[in-house]
Structure formats: structure tokens, C-alpha cells
Enzyme design. Structure first.
Site, PDB file in Angstrom:
ATOM      1  N   CYS A  65      19.064  46.795 -22.133  1.00  0.00           N
ATOM      2  CA  CYS A  65      19.024  48.226 -22.458  1.00  0.00           C
ATOM      3  C   CYS A  65      20.408  48.611 -22.980  1.00  0.00           C
ATOM      4  CB  CYS A  65      18.586  49.078 -21.268  1.00  0.00           C
ATOM      5  SG  CYS A  65      19.776  49.329 -19.946  1.00  0.00           S
ATOM      6  N   SER A  67      23.120  50.347 -21.885  1.00  0.00           N
ATOM      7  CA  SER A  67      24.286  50.074 -21.036  1.00  0.00           C
ATOM      8  C   SER A  67      24.065  48.876 -20.126  1.00  0.00           C
ATOM      9  CB  SER A  67      24.606  51.295 -20.168  1.00  0.00           C
ATOM     10  OG  SER A  67      23.624  51.444 -19.145  1.00  0.00           O
ATOM     11  N   ASN A  69      22.943  49.031 -17.305  1.00  0.00           N
ATOM     12  CA  ASN A  69      22.963  49.539 -15.934  1.00  0.00           C
ATOM     13  C   ASN A  69      21.594  49.955 -15.423  1.00  0.00           C
ATOM     14  OD1 ASN A  69      25.669  49.489 -14.832  1.00  0.00           O
ATOM     15  ND2 ASN A  69      26.207  50.845 -16.526  1.00  0.00           N
ATOM     16  N   HIS A  98      27.800  31.649  -8.177  1.00  0.00           N
ATOM     17  CA  HIS A  98      28.138  32.232  -6.886  1.00  0.00           C
ATOM     18  C   HIS A  98      27.044  33.111  -6.296  1.00  0.00           C
ATOM     19  CE1 HIS A  98      32.787  31.807  -7.449  1.00  0.00           C
ATOM     20  NE2 HIS A  98      32.127  30.696  -7.708  1.00  0.00           N
ATOM     21  N   ASN A  99      26.215  33.722  -7.141  1.00  0.00           N
ATOM     22  CA  ASN A  99      25.246  34.700  -6.654  1.00  0.00           C
ATOM     23  C   ASN A  99      23.796  34.270  -6.823  1.00  0.00           C
ATOM     24  OD1 ASN A  99      27.526  36.619  -8.351  1.00  0.00           O
ATOM     25  ND2 ASN A  99      27.408  36.740  -6.123  1.00  0.00           N
ATOM     26  N   ARG A 109      24.542  47.931 -26.231  1.00  0.00           N
ATOM     27  CA  ARG A 109      25.489  48.784 -26.964  1.00  0.00           C
ATOM     28  C   ARG A 109      26.948  48.408 -26.713  1.00  0.00           C
ATOM     29  NH1 ARG A 109      21.789  53.797 -25.678  1.00  0.00           N
ATOM     30  NH2 ARG A 109      20.448  53.706 -27.517  1.00  0.00           N
ATOM     31  N   ARG A 132      29.007  27.655   0.559  1.00  0.00           N
ATOM     32  CA  ARG A 132      29.414  28.934   1.151  1.00  0.00           C
ATOM     33  C   ARG A 132      28.767  30.115   0.453  1.00  0.00           C
ATOM     34  NH1 ARG A 132      33.512  27.770  -2.530  1.00  0.00           N
ATOM     35  NH2 ARG A 132      34.402  29.568  -3.609  1.00  0.00           N
ATOM     36  N   ARG A 136      26.197  33.811   1.686  1.00  0.00           N
ATOM     37  CA  ARG A 136      26.375  35.182   1.194  1.00  0.00           C
ATOM     38  C   ARG A 136      25.097  35.697   0.538  1.00  0.00           C
ATOM     39  NH1 ARG A 136      32.057  33.067  -1.067  1.00  0.00           N
ATOM     40  NH2 ARG A 136      33.132  33.065   0.931  1.00  0.00           N
TER      41      ARG A 136
END
Length: 146
Positions: A65, A67, A69, A98-99, A109, A132, A136
Site C-alpha cells: 500500500c 505507506s 503501515n 530474527h523475527n 510511495r 535465541r 522471542r
């Protein structure tokens, strides 16, 4: 791999380019649109991508999209989805390493198309490190704390 893609009007050109790139890499895609530049509401196209990832119909998702966000926030409402808003290659790699991110959110944009392709390649080709980082990631689902 099967990769689900969704976008709003700001991301249509990016989506078309990304879909071709993924197919040239040997991946299959699920296109949830939109396929035009007419104004639409991003959640209508992001929820189906997140559902594909959540339910195992797709290995990864790509959402686009203006942004990045709104699409990212929408996708992260789904159980088991870890969507990452990325704006450079290093962030895309770290989101995977890591995630264990499973959806790449691209801000159309704010990043050039060639950079979006580089981020996509990094995201798809980077493995989760585990170790590790797994501990998380296991703590991400919401829990009630006293």
C-alpha cells in the site's frame, strides 16, 4: 513456494512487477488484487493474504500500500502472522532471520521498484535463524499479564 499477494491502488504496478519476478524465480502466486489504480480500501485486499498465510494456503505473503503501515497493521491482526514493514534490504533480511516474518509489507510511495524487488528477493531467500530468536518469536502472541 506459494506466495499470496494483495495491494491497494498505490501498489498495483508494484504487485504486477513482483508477481512476474516471483514466477520467474519458480514460485506460484495467489493474486488478491486490486488490479487497477482506482481508489480502494487496503484491508479488503490484505485480509485475504493474511488468511492465506494463517491457514497455510501460502508460505509467504506480500502486501503493498502507499505507506505500508495500514496493510502491515491489518495483516498483523491475524493469528500466526508476522508481517514486517520493510524499507530496505537489511530490514527485510533481519525480519526473516530474527523475527521469522511471513509477510513482507512494502510502502509503494517510499521505495523504488528496483529496491522493492531486492527486498522481495532477500525476504524470500533468507532463512529464520531460530535459536535465541525462536524464544522471542514464541512470546509474540498476546497474553494476559498480571
Amino acid at each position: 513456494m506459494k506466495i499470496s499477494i494483495g495491494n491497494d491502488h498505490a501498489g498495483t504496478g508494484y504487485k504486477e512487477m513482483i508477481q512476474k519476478k516471483l514466477e520467474s524465480m519458480g514460485h506460484s502466486t495467489i493474486n488478491h488484487g486490486t488490479n487497477s489504480a482506482d481508489s480502494v480500501d487496503y484491508p479488503d485486499f490484505v485480509h485475504p493474504v493474511a488468511e492465506d498465510v494463517e491457514n497455510g494456503r501460502a508460505d509467504f505473503g506480500v502486501i503493498i500500500c502507499g505507506s505500508g503501515n495500514g496493510a502491515n497493521m491489518t495483516a498483523n491482526k491475524h493469528q500466526g502472522v508476522r508481517s514486517a514493514l520493510c524499507w530496505n534490504v537489511e530490514i527485510a533480511k533481519l525480519a526473516r532471520e530474527h523475527n521469522n516474518a511471513n509477510i513482507l509489507s512494502i510502502p509503494a510511495r517510499f521505495v523504488a521498484k528496483d529496491l522493492a524487488v531486492e527486498m522481495l528477493e532477500a525476504f524470500v531467500n533468507t532463512e529464520f535463524e531460530g535459536g535465541r530468536h525462536q524464544r522471542r518469536v514464541d512470546k509474540i502472541p498476546a497474553k494476559k499479564y498480571c
